[in-house]
Scaffold this active site. Structure first.
Site, PDB file in Angstrom:
ATOM      1  N   SER A 125       0.836  -1.203   0.000  1.00 54.64           N
ATOM      2  CA  SER A 125       0.000   0.000   0.000  1.00 54.64           C
ATOM      3  C   SER A 125       0.865   1.245   0.000  1.00 54.64           C
ATOM      4  CB  SER A 125      -0.867  -0.013   1.254  1.00 54.64           C
ATOM      5  OG  SER A 125      -1.460   1.244   1.467  1.00 54.64           O
ATOM      6  N   TYR A 149      -1.339  -0.596  10.862  1.00 54.00           N
ATOM      7  CA  TYR A 149      -1.615  -1.197   9.551  1.00 54.00           C
ATOM      8  C   TYR A 149      -0.420  -0.976   8.617  1.00 54.00           C
ATOM      9  CZ  TYR A 149      -3.491  -1.515   4.798  1.00 54.00           C
ATOM     10  OH  TYR A 149      -3.674  -1.805   3.466  1.00 54.00           O
ATOM     11  N   LYS A 153       2.315  -3.685   6.750  1.00 56.00           N
ATOM     12  CA  LYS A 153       2.600  -3.740   5.300  1.00 56.00           C
ATOM     13  C   LYS A 153       4.105  -3.696   5.051  1.00 56.00           C
ATOM     14  CE  LYS A 153      -1.320  -4.291   3.417  1.00 56.00           C
ATOM     15  NZ  LYS A 153      -1.630  -5.532   2.751  1.00 56.00           N
TER      16      LYS A 153
HETATM   17  P1  NAD Z   1     -10.874  -7.174   1.286  1.00 53.82           P
HETATM   18  O1  NAD Z   1     -11.117  -7.157   2.764  1.00 53.82           O
HETATM   19  O2  NAD Z   1     -12.040  -6.977   0.387  1.00 53.82           O
HETATM   20  O3  NAD Z   1     -10.144  -8.531   0.869  1.00 53.82           O
HETATM   21  C1  NAD Z   1      -9.341  -9.272   1.774  1.00 53.82           C
HETATM   22  C2  NAD Z   1      -9.842 -10.697   1.747  1.00 53.82           C
HETATM   23  O4  NAD Z   1      -9.013 -11.492   2.596  1.00 53.82           O
HETATM   24  C3  NAD Z   1     -11.278 -10.846   2.286  1.00 53.82           C
HETATM   25  O5  NAD Z   1     -12.029 -11.616   1.375  1.00 53.82           O
HETATM   26  C4  NAD Z   1     -11.103 -11.581   3.624  1.00 53.82           C
HETATM   27  O6  NAD Z   1     -12.200 -12.428   3.904  1.00 53.82           O
HETATM   28  C5  NAD Z   1      -9.815 -12.347   3.378  1.00 53.82           C
HETATM   29  N1  NAD Z   1      -9.038 -12.636   4.595  1.00 53.82           N
HETATM   30  C6  NAD Z   1      -8.692 -11.780   5.575  1.00 53.82           C
HETATM   31  N2  NAD Z   1      -7.945 -12.419   6.498  1.00 53.82           N
HETATM   32  C7  NAD Z   1      -7.815 -13.703   6.090  1.00 53.82           C
HETATM   33  C8  NAD Z   1      -7.156 -14.849   6.610  1.00 53.82           C
HETATM   34  N3  NAD Z   1      -6.489 -14.785   7.773  1.00 53.82           N
HETATM   35  N4  NAD Z   1      -7.221 -16.002   5.924  1.00 53.82           N
HETATM   36  C9  NAD Z   1      -7.898 -16.069   4.753  1.00 53.82           C
HETATM   37  N5  NAD Z   1      -8.548 -15.029   4.207  1.00 53.82           N
HETATM   38  C10 NAD Z   1      -8.507 -13.857   4.870  1.00 53.82           C
HETATM   39  O7  NAD Z   1      -9.741  -6.082   0.999  1.00 53.82           O
HETATM   40  P2  NAD Z   1      -9.216  -5.480  -0.377  1.00 53.82           P
HETATM   41  O8  NAD Z   1      -9.584  -4.042  -0.405  1.00 53.82           O
HETATM   42  O9  NAD Z   1      -9.570  -6.347  -1.494  1.00 53.82           O
HETATM   43  O10 NAD Z   1      -7.655  -5.527  -0.092  1.00 53.82           O
HETATM   44  C11 NAD Z   1      -6.851  -6.608  -0.524  1.00 53.82           C
HETATM   45  C12 NAD Z   1      -5.413  -6.323  -0.138  1.00 53.82           C
HETATM   46  O11 NAD Z   1      -5.002  -5.085  -0.702  1.00 53.82           O
HETATM   47  C13 NAD Z   1      -5.173  -6.193   1.365  1.00 53.82           C
HETATM   48  O12 NAD Z   1      -3.937  -6.801   1.668  1.00 53.82           O
HETATM   49  C14 NAD Z   1      -5.115  -4.698   1.591  1.00 53.82           C
HETATM   50  O13 NAD Z   1      -4.329  -4.370   2.709  1.00 53.82           O
HETATM   51  C15 NAD Z   1      -4.455  -4.242   0.297  1.00 53.82           C
HETATM   52  N6  NAD Z   1      -4.735  -2.848  -0.040  1.00 53.82           N
HETATM   53  C16 NAD Z   1      -6.026  -2.422  -0.201  1.00 53.82           C
HETATM   54  C17 NAD Z   1      -6.284  -1.091  -0.494  1.00 53.82           C
HETATM   55  C18 NAD Z   1      -7.701  -0.588  -0.661  1.00 53.82           C
HETATM   56  O14 NAD Z   1      -7.895   0.625  -0.679  1.00 53.82           O
HETATM   57  N7  NAD Z   1      -8.704  -1.443  -0.804  1.00 53.82           N
HETATM   58  C19 NAD Z   1      -5.227  -0.168  -0.651  1.00 53.82           C
HETATM   59  C20 NAD Z   1      -3.920  -0.637  -0.504  1.00 53.82           C
HETATM   60  C21 NAD Z   1      -3.681  -1.982  -0.211  1.00 53.82           C
HETATM   61  N1  UFG Z   2     -12.570  11.839   2.767  1.00 49.92           N
HETATM   62  C1  UFG Z   2     -13.586  12.713   3.015  1.00 49.92           C
HETATM   63  N2  UFG Z   2     -14.761  12.223   3.506  1.00 49.92           N
HETATM   64  C2  UFG Z   2     -14.954  10.891   3.749  1.00 49.92           C
HETATM   65  C3  UFG Z   2     -13.902   9.994   3.490  1.00 49.92           C
HETATM   66  C4  UFG Z   2     -12.711  10.502   2.999  1.00 49.92           C
HETATM   67  O1  UFG Z   2     -13.441  13.922   2.804  1.00 49.92           O
HETATM   68  O2  UFG Z   2     -16.050  10.517   4.222  1.00 49.92           O
HETATM   69  C5  UFG Z   2     -11.319  12.353   2.190  1.00 49.92           C
HETATM   70  C6  UFG Z   2     -10.086  12.075   3.031  1.00 49.92           C
HETATM   71  O3  UFG Z   2      -9.905  13.095   3.998  1.00 49.92           O
HETATM   72  C7  UFG Z   2      -8.991  12.046   1.960  1.00 49.92           C
HETATM   73  C8  UFG Z   2      -9.714  11.476   0.734  1.00 49.92           C
HETATM   74  O4  UFG Z   2     -11.104  11.673   0.967  1.00 49.92           O
HETATM   75  O5  UFG Z   2      -8.585  13.356   1.657  1.00 49.92           O
HETATM   76  C9  UFG Z   2      -9.468   9.991   0.526  1.00 49.92           C
HETATM   77  O6  UFG Z   2      -9.769   9.276   1.724  1.00 49.92           O
HETATM   78  P1  UFG Z   2      -9.871   7.683   1.740  1.00 49.92           P
HETATM   79  O7  UFG Z   2     -10.222   7.298   3.148  1.00 49.92           O
HETATM   80  O8  UFG Z   2     -10.781   7.224   0.657  1.00 49.92           O
HETATM   81  O9  UFG Z   2      -8.409   7.207   1.346  1.00 49.92           O
HETATM   82  P2  UFG Z   2      -7.010   7.467   2.077  1.00 49.92           P
HETATM   83  O10 UFG Z   2      -6.061   7.920   1.026  1.00 49.92           O
HETATM   84  O11 UFG Z   2      -7.142   8.334   3.255  1.00 49.92           O
HETATM   85  O12 UFG Z   2      -6.669   6.009   2.625  1.00 49.92           O
HETATM   86  C10 UFG Z   2      -6.326   4.955   1.749  1.00 49.92           C
HETATM   87  C11 UFG Z   2      -6.617   3.610   2.398  1.00 49.92           C
HETATM   88  C12 UFG Z   2      -5.774   3.443   3.627  1.00 49.92           C
HETATM   89  C13 UFG Z   2      -4.330   3.646   3.282  1.00 49.92           C
HETATM   90  C14 UFG Z   2      -4.144   4.973   2.601  1.00 49.92           C
HETATM   91  C15 UFG Z   2      -2.733   5.218   2.126  1.00 49.92           C
HETATM   92  O13 UFG Z   2      -7.973   3.536   2.762  1.00 49.92           O
HETATM   93  O14 UFG Z   2      -5.944   2.139   4.131  1.00 49.92           O
HETATM   94  O15 UFG Z   2      -4.986   5.042   1.452  1.00 49.92           O
HETATM   95  O16 UFG Z   2      -2.417   4.287   1.150  1.00 49.92           O
HETATM   96  F1  UFG Z   2      -3.595   3.616   4.420  1.00 49.92           F
END
Ligand code: NAD
Ligand code: UFG
Length: 338
Positions: A125, A149, A153
């Site tokens: 991330s 978190y 990572k």
């Molecule tokens: P998500 O929660 O939709 O997907 C994660 C999946 O992993 C879920 O289906 C959950 O049931 C499964 N899971 C969790 N713990 C488990 C375990 N111990 N054993 C087996 N399965 C398990 O999340 P996502 O948004 O699809 O994110 C996927 C990956 O990408 C994560 O590692 C997250 O940290 C990373 N990531 C997500 C974002 C984002 O904004 N969505 C941004 C940066 C990184």
């Molecule tokens: N924001 C609002 N209102 C809301 C939600 C968000 O104004 O209800 C704003 C936040 O202040 C920020 C922007 O929208 O300026 C984006 O916010 P998000 O929560 O959608 O995304 P972030 O970039 O803050 O966070 C994401 C992931 C985190 C990760 C981070 C850095 O959700 O898990 O990117 O990679 F840590």
């Protein structure tokens, strides 16, 4: 053609990646414990792709079960999505995050080692950059952990880099995602946050359905063009396709890389709201609110490494992101005029 196991395979990003991999001719095996995903995702994937991906219901920390799964379904590589991902929850329950994310990754790597699987693509991330000195952010920018978190990572990335450096892994890609949003254009799969969404796009789509009265804009006095926070939103299908390209690259060249996945375009909260209103025809009531603790003013990627190394180029713009996010949320809310 590669056979690949997706941990967290029924989650948001993995389910879209399964579609992209399948479209490029790869064979997909899903593993999930359904702790944060819906039970009907495998069936939705079957209808969408015409393929029934093998599904293992297991926790990644369960080495015997994961090893048995890798024996029943031999694969060339693993894409490791399974993790907990809520910043606030990680600060409230650090041990849960260290256990699920770090111990979980160690156990998975042990099962892979026992099974002779030596290639991994990892969901990292942009959070590893913390408060960046400047954007666009390049991969060699300093990493700064701001919360538990983010620390998990970084530790998982380091684990993977160490195994690659010592030859235990043949190939690895640490992919640092910026802000994935949107859904498959079919509206058959998408993001299903539990409870009140933390992130901007899912919150906004719930305002658009009428489930929530307004969107709070967290801060309008940042040093950005319109005062609201700037982020690098990317369409989840572009992100999904990047996984397929990363997998193909590391398998073909047996290399290890750490790469940003973002568009390189900074979009403010108000830009995204206006794009959403344009793409959907729905008005989003706004409430200007104080800054959210821990937020940075501006955070967007330099995506040149992904272009140079994998040949990845985003195909979808912010209007596509908004339209597809809305189609998915509207379908779930039973709204048909989309
Ligand atoms: P998500 O929660 O939709 O997907 C994660 C999946 O992993 C879920 O289906 C959950 O049931 C499964 N899971 C969790 N713990 C488990 C375990 N111990 N054993 C087996 N399965 C398990 O999340 P996502 O948004 O699809 O994110 C996927 C990956 O990408 C994560 O590692 C997250 O940290 C990373 N990531 C997500 C974002 C984002 O904004 N969505 C941004 C940066 C990184
Ligand atoms: N924001 C609002 N209102 C809301 C939600 C968000 O104004 O209800 C704003 C936040 O202040 C920020 C922007 O929208 O300026 C984006 O916010 P998000 O929560 O959608 O995304 P972030 O970039 O803050 O966070 C994401 C992931 C985190 C990760 C981070 C850095 O959700 O898990 O990117 O990679 F840590």
């Amino acid at each position: 053609m590669t056979r690949v196991l997706l941990t967290g395979g029924t989650g948001y990003i993995a389910s879209h990646t399964a579609v992209a991999l399948s479209e490029r001719g790869h064979e997909v095996v899903l593993l999930d414990n359904f702790s944060n995903s819906e039970r009907d995702v495998p069936e939705r994937l079957r209808r969408l792709t015409g393929k029934a991906f093998p599904l293992i219901e297991a926790d990644i920390r369960d080495v015997p079960t994961v090893t048995a799964a890798l024996s029943a379904h031999p694969v060339d590589a693993v894409i490791h999505f399974a993790a907990l991902k809520a910043v606030g929850e990680s600060e409230a329950d650090p041990l849960l995050y260290y256990d699920m994310n770090i111990i979980g990754t160690i156990r998975l790597l042990q099962a892979m080692q026992e099974s002779g699987v030596r290639r991994i693509v990892f969901s990292s991330s942009a959070t590893v950059y913390g408060q960046p000195d400047a954007s666009p952010i390049q991969e060699d920018a300093p990493t700064r952990v701001q919360n538990i978190y983010g620390r998990t990572k970084l530790v998982m990335e380091d684990l993977i880099r160490d195994l690659a450096r010592t030859g235990k892994l043949l190939a690895a890609a640490n992919l640092r995602y910026f802000n994935p949003v949107g859904a498959h254009p079919s509206a058959m799969i998408g993001e299903t946050p539990r409870g009140v969404p933390n992130n901007l796009m899912p919150y906004m789509t719930q305002v658009a359905t009428g489930e929530r009265p307004h969107l709070s804009v967290f801060g309008d006095d940042y040093d950005t063009p319109d005062g609201t926070g700037v982020r690098d939103y990317l369409h989840v299908m572009d992100l999904a396709e990047a996984h397929a390209l990363a997998l193909e690259h590391i398998c073909a060249h047996e290399v290890s890389v750490t790469v940003n996945l973002g568009t390189g375009i900074g979009i403010s909260v108000l830009d995204l709201v206006h794009a959403f209103e344009r793409a959907t025809g729905r008005k989003i009531p706004l409430k200007m609110s104080p800054r959210r603790p821990g937020d940075v003013a501006s955070n967007y990627a330099n995506p040149e490494a992904a272009a140079r190394i994998f040949g990845w180029k985003v195909q979808r713009d912010v209007d596509d992101m908004c339209r597809d996010a809305w189609r998915w949320q509207a379908a779930r809310a039973g709204i048909n005029d989309v």
